[in-house]
Design an enzyme around this catalytic site. Structure first.
Site, PDB file in Angstrom:
ATOM      1  N   ASP A  82       0.829  -1.195   0.000  1.00 18.74           N
ATOM      2  CA  ASP A  82       0.000   0.000   0.000  1.00 18.74           C
ATOM      3  C   ASP A  82       0.871   1.256   0.000  1.00 18.74           C
ATOM      4  O   ASP A  82       1.865   1.346   0.735  1.00 18.74           O
ATOM      5  CB  ASP A  82      -0.926  -0.004   1.214  1.00 18.74           C
ATOM      6  N   THR A 116      -4.998   4.483  -1.600  1.00 16.68           N
ATOM      7  CA  THR A 116      -5.493   5.849  -1.366  1.00 16.68           C
ATOM      8  C   THR A 116      -4.347   6.857  -1.307  1.00 16.68           C
ATOM      9  O   THR A 116      -4.432   7.954  -1.865  1.00 16.68           O
ATOM     10  CB  THR A 116      -6.297   5.887  -0.053  1.00 16.68           C
ATOM     11  N   GLU A 208      -9.207   4.300  -6.971  1.00 12.41           N
ATOM     12  CA  GLU A 208     -10.641   4.355  -6.656  1.00 12.41           C
ATOM     13  C   GLU A 208     -11.233   5.740  -6.969  1.00 12.41           C
ATOM     14  O   GLU A 208     -11.839   6.381  -6.107  1.00 12.41           O
ATOM     15  CB  GLU A 208     -10.867   3.918  -5.193  1.00 12.41           C
ATOM     16  N   LYS A 260     -22.119   1.493  -9.012  1.00 14.20           N
ATOM     17  CA  LYS A 260     -21.380   2.718  -9.348  1.00 14.20           C
ATOM     18  C   LYS A 260     -20.020   2.422  -9.987  1.00 14.20           C
ATOM     19  O   LYS A 260     -19.610   3.110 -10.915  1.00 14.20           O
ATOM     20  CB  LYS A 260     -21.180   3.569  -8.092  1.00 14.20           C
ATOM     21  N   HIS A 282     -11.144  -3.102  -7.771  1.00 20.50           N
ATOM     22  CA  HIS A 282     -10.789  -3.535  -6.421  1.00 20.50           C
ATOM     23  C   HIS A 282     -11.931  -4.344  -5.812  1.00 20.50           C
ATOM     24  O   HIS A 282     -13.098  -4.015  -6.014  1.00 20.50           O
ATOM     25  CB  HIS A 282     -10.497  -2.312  -5.541  1.00 20.50           C
ATOM     26  N   GLU A 329      -6.484  -4.868  -6.681  1.00 25.34           N
ATOM     27  CA  GLU A 329      -6.342  -4.723  -5.225  1.00 25.34           C
ATOM     28  C   GLU A 329      -7.479  -5.526  -4.630  1.00 25.34           C
ATOM     29  O   GLU A 329      -8.651  -5.194  -4.845  1.00 25.34           O
ATOM     30  CB  GLU A 329      -6.432  -3.245  -4.815  1.00 25.34           C
ATOM     31  N   TYR A 334     -11.930  -5.148   3.845  1.00 23.88           N
ATOM     32  CA  TYR A 334     -11.307  -3.826   3.727  1.00 23.88           C
ATOM     33  C   TYR A 334     -11.075  -3.220   5.110  1.00 23.88           C
ATOM     34  O   TYR A 334     -11.484  -3.795   6.122  1.00 23.88           O
ATOM     35  CB  TYR A 334     -12.112  -2.908   2.811  1.00 23.88           C
ATOM     36  N   GLY A 335     -10.423  -2.060   5.116  1.00 27.22           N
ATOM     37  CA  GLY A 335     -10.087  -1.428   6.392  1.00 27.22           C
ATOM     38  C   GLY A 335      -8.892  -2.113   7.037  1.00 27.22           C
ATOM     39  O   GLY A 335      -8.810  -2.220   8.259  1.00 27.22           O
TER      40      GLY A 335
END
Ligand SMILES: *[C@@H]1O[C@H](CO)[C@@H](O)[C@H](O)[C@H]1NC(C)=O
Ligand SMILES: *[C@@H]1O[C@H](CO)[C@@H](O)[C@H](O)[C@H]1NC(C)=O
Ligand SMILES: *[C@@H]1O[C@H](CO)[C@@H](O)[C@H](O)[C@H]1NC(C)=O
Ligand SMILES: *[C@@H]1O[C@H](CO)[C@@H](O)[C@H](O)[C@H]1NC(C)=O
Ligand SMILES: *[C@@H]1O[C@H](CO)[C@@H](O)[C@H](O)[C@H]1NC(C)=O
Ligand SMILES: *[C@@H]1O[C@H](CO)[C@@H](O)[C@H](O)[C@H]1NC(C)=O
Ligand SMILES: *[C@@H]1O[C@H](CO)[C@@H](O)[C@H](O)[C@H]1NC(C)=O
Ligand SMILES: *[C@@H]1O[C@H](CO)[C@@H](O)[C@H](O)[C@H]1NC(C)=O
Length: 529
Positions: A82, A116, A208, A260, A282, A329, A334-335
């Site tokens: 990451d 991110t 993203e 989306k 992802h 990814e 997640y998190g």
């Protein structure tokens, strides 16, 4: 008559895996007769066995005359680091031999530097290293800007080279001009610097983007992003990176209620004029903060990925675009993953199923989030491998890029199996072979018989079984055929000791176990290397 003697339920406990062999005494003198009657016999024995044991024998149909339905990348199983880890480079052990060794055991693979923080990253080749943050912490919510310098990029590239990985670098798309267009100046600096230092690598732009609104309170719509990608493609071509891959658009929220991610990707592809080589997105099954052990074993969780892939293919019209996809990814949750779940044995089921299903659906690469950092890491903060690292290494060893089909009566329930050609390096002298792999996520054993191997009676067949189990689902330990897997002192892989079985033998998968089964025989002509 019953060819399957020696079966006792008590032998199918984890502790006694070495006893798992049952003896099949099919005499070669019966060969021809058996060949003719094989299917009848199979049904009879399955029925007989079933009646006796009150357990189901699952008969798998394997057609040995098939050709591969897909050929994935040789780097199919890849992984990420990451970008947030680049915020404190001095804590990233890219120069530690042990860390490099652990990565090299997964080569060939891509190592993707993205996430991110990629859209917070600024490159200044002469900047002094200013490092903040706490060792080993992975704060994916941190959206402050930060700078890396030339030395950082060199260290990352050197790590990739030593571990024989292909680096993918995710460039910052949130550097915008006042008119809203992408300010590519910093990207040009990185690209130029990389070229000057002889780096050979692949590229992405942004992370993203369909969620920028929530994360950065800023919007880059799909059409604008497509224009930015076209611009980047031209820059790369001019800078001597015309042979480097450019992949995008890195969307998330695929398979959500309002789709989306898929719609963003569709609009992007409509406008990108072929600037990307692979369509990337992802994928996570669960929210790491609330995921439970039950979620990690729930068939509904497993079935989410197939529905996401189908939705992505349909909405983007991928089939007509002559492009294939990457999960660029992806992880269990997640998190940062789920504590005491993503880093334990139980995570192996979702991981192995993702590899199997994605390959069977024609995906080209699956990039595990992450190699290091977070609960979902393949390698823990102590530089010891987590169970998923072992699953990955074993997958690399026994599963090639040639994807075959296996017809199973229940491949979307608790017994989930896949088949590929066996890699040449794992064939130990045989001309070809196939590897059947998968899992039993039920609390009772599963018994399988493979139809299609029966016709091999007259030819030399060798079958090697590797069962992966653990004493506890939430253990960091993983066993192969009853032996805990441990690296050798010098960092080498231990020998993988198989159980040898006969073609007509029923294979039992203990409760909550993974299976790799290498069938060596000259049986699938299209598997010949
Ligand atoms: C890059 O870093 C150097 C050293 O800190 C600094 O002098 C220079 O102004 C920086 N360049 C940019 C464009 O920020
Ligand atoms: C980070 O950099 C971008 C691009 O220069 C800028 O728009 C944004 O405001 C910066 N964010 C923070 C938190 O400073
Ligand atoms: C989001 O950005 C707009 C301007 O683009 C600003 O008016 C608003 O206050 C921002 N919202 C937050 C929560 O920062
Ligand atoms: C995307 O953004 C551009 C520039 O802001 C704008 O001109 C265009 O109308 C937008 N497209 C859509 C579909 O919203
Ligand atoms: C599996 O997950 C689904 C969807 O979240 C849920 O409805 C179901 O109750 C779960 N099953 C078990 C056995 O936990
Ligand atoms: C599809 O892509 C492949 C590989 O990128 C290429 O060789 C082939 O010519 C393409 N086919 C069409 C119809 O565009
Ligand atoms: C992980 O969970 C198991 C089962 O709930 C528990 O026994 C163990 O102590 C936990 N380990 C950690 C490190 O939290
Ligand atoms: C497949 O397995 C699941 C889970 O064990 C079960 O619910 C389902 O009924 C099975 N389907 C068939 C066709 O056997």
């Amino acid at each position: 008559m019953n060819y399957f003697v020696g079966y006792q339920r008590s032998k199918y406990q984890y502790q006694n895996l070495s006893d798992i062999r049952t003896h099949t005494t099919l005499r070669s003198v019966l060969g021809v007769v058996i060949l003719g009657l094989s299917l009848t016999l199979l049904v009879f024995t399955a029925w007989h066995f079933n009646k006796e044991q009150e357990d189901n024998v699952c008969v798998l149909y394997f057609n040995s005359r098939q050709s591969p339905i897909h050929v994935t990348s040789k780097k199919f199983l890849s992984f990420g680091l990451d970008s947030s880890l680049l915020r404190n480079m001095q804590h990233l052990p890219v120069f530690v031999e042990r860390f490099i060794d652990l990565a090299r055991h997964l080569s060939p693979a891509y190592v993707r530097l993205g996430g991110t923080s990629a859209d917070c990253l600024y490159f200044n080749k002469t900047a002094l290293g200013i490092y903040e943050g706490i060792a080993g912490s992975l704060n994916s919510n941190d959206i402050t800007n930060f700078t890396i310098n030339g030395g950082d990029l060199i260290r990352l590239y050197r790590f990739a080279t030593k571990a024989r990985l292909r680096m993918i670098f995710d460039l910052n798309v949130l550097l915008r001009n006042p008119d809203g267009s992408w300010d590519d100046g910093n990207a040009q600096d990185i690209i130029r610097f990389a070229k000057e230092h002889g780096m050979d690598l692949d590229w992405q732009l942004g992370n993203e983007p369909n969620s920028f609104h929530y994360v950065f309170n800023y919007t880059v719509n799909a059409t604008e992003l497509a224009r930015d990608y076209r611009r980047l493609r031209r820059l790369l071509d001019k800078a001597g990176y015309s042979r480097s891959l450019l992949v995008g658009p890195e969307v998330n929220h695929v398979g959500d209620e309002n789709h989306k991610g898929e719609w963003y990707a569709k609009e992007f592809l409509d406008a990108s004029r072929n600037s990307v080589d692979y369509v990337t997105w992802h994928q996570y099954y669960l929210n790491g903060h609330i995921a439970s052990l039950e979620d990690f074993l729930n068939v509904t969780t497993f079935d989410y990925l197939p529905s996401q892939i189908k939705s992505m293919i349909e909405i983007t019209g991928l089939r007509d675009r002559n492009k294939s996809m990457w999960l660029s990814e992806t992880s269990s949750a997640y998190g940062g993953g789920a504590a005491n779940l993503s880093d334990t044995f139980v995570a192996g089921f979702l991981w192995l199923d993702k590899l199997g299903y994605s390959a069977s659906a024609g995906l080209n690469v699956v990039t595990r989030q992450s190699f290091f950092g977070g609960y979902y890491a393949l390698v823990g903060p102590d530089l010891e491998p987590n169970p998923d690292w072992w699953v990955s290494v074993i997958y690399k060893r026994f599963v090639s890029e040639k994807v075959l089909t296996l017809v199973t009566p229940n491949n979307s329930g608790k017994l989930r199996l896949y088949v590929h050609c066996t890699p040449k390096a794992a064939l130990m002298g045989h001309p070809s072979g196939v590897t059947i792999y998968g899992m039993n996520i039920d609390s009772i054993p599963a018994h399988i018989l493979i139809d299609g191997l029966l016709s091999m009676q007259d030819r030399p067949v060798q079958i090697f079984v590797y069962l992966l189990t653990s004493d506890q689902l939430q253990s960091r330990e993983i066993k192969m055929n009853g032996e805990t897997l441990k690296l050798c002192q010098n960092g080498d892989l231990p020998p993988f000791r198989p159980i040898v079985v006969e073609p007509m033998q029923i294979i039992t998968l203990p409760p909550y176990s993974m299976l790799f089964m290498v069938v060596q025989a000259d049986l699938v002509p299209s598997c010949l290397p």
